[in-house]
Design a protein around this motif. Sequence first.
Motif, PDB file in Angstrom:
ATOM      1  N   ARG A  35     -48.947  87.562  36.390  1.00 11.40           N
ATOM      2  CA  ARG A  35     -48.631  87.147  34.992  1.00 11.40           C
ATOM      3  C   ARG A  35     -47.162  87.909  34.799  1.00 11.40           C
ATOM      4  O   ARG A  35     -47.096  89.242  35.193  1.00 11.40           O
TER       5      ARG A  35
ATOM      6  N   ARG B  11     -43.843  79.046  34.021  1.00 12.28           N
ATOM      7  CA  ARG B  11     -43.481  79.850  32.695  1.00 12.28           C
ATOM      8  C   ARG B  11     -44.482  79.618  31.824  1.00 12.28           C
ATOM      9  O   ARG B  11     -45.180  80.577  31.101  1.00 12.28           O
TER      10      ARG B  11
ATOM     11  N   ASP C 278     -46.431  83.039  32.221  1.00 14.96           N
ATOM     12  CA  ASP C 278     -45.347  83.768  31.747  1.00 14.96           C
ATOM     13  C   ASP C 278     -44.502  84.115  32.371  1.00 14.96           C
ATOM     14  O   ASP C 278     -43.885  85.534  32.372  1.00 14.96           O
TER      15      ASP C 278
ATOM     16  N   LYS D 104     -53.345  79.563  29.884  1.00 13.14           N
ATOM     17  CA  LYS D 104     -52.775  80.386  30.355  1.00 13.14           C
ATOM     18  C   LYS D 104     -53.787  80.976  31.535  1.00 13.14           C
ATOM     19  O   LYS D 104     -54.861  81.095  31.266  1.00 13.14           O
TER      20      LYS D 104
END
Length: 152
Positions: free
Chosen positions: A9, A37, A41, A149
């Motif tokens: 990450r 992204r 991230d 995520k």
Amino acid sequence: MKQVYKVKRGEQIIISYSGGETEAVRIAAENLKTGLRKVLDAKVTVRVVNADEDIPILGEGLRIHIHTAGAEPGYEWLERLLPMEDSEDGAVPEQKSRLCREGLLRTVREGILYLAGADRRGTIYAIYDFCQWMGVSPWYFWRMYLSGKRKS
């Protein structure tokens, strides 16, 4: 020995491809950037490289190179790894004569992840296959699916 490509990450990632890639492959590369992204991230940069430019010196960070067979010289080693079709004459069934239509490959060499295809569609499939592997449905890019995520 199997190589592992690990992305954490927030890491810097460089996606590169040659100027000879088609517009469809370039769009898929931008979608890959969006997926990285979204899920990690990551700080993602997309660069077009010349045939004489060396991928490892593009800067710091993890590297992903996108390649379509015949789009740029110097990747014969990669093209030899792509799936092949049997020869049409049938004389030697084990002998492979040409790249499979839409064949794809994901491989790591010297720290670079290569997403390659035997043709334009194969390259696009390789990109979206990798996106799906990391948890981003290809449908996400058409705003039909949301992904969560991940830590790595």
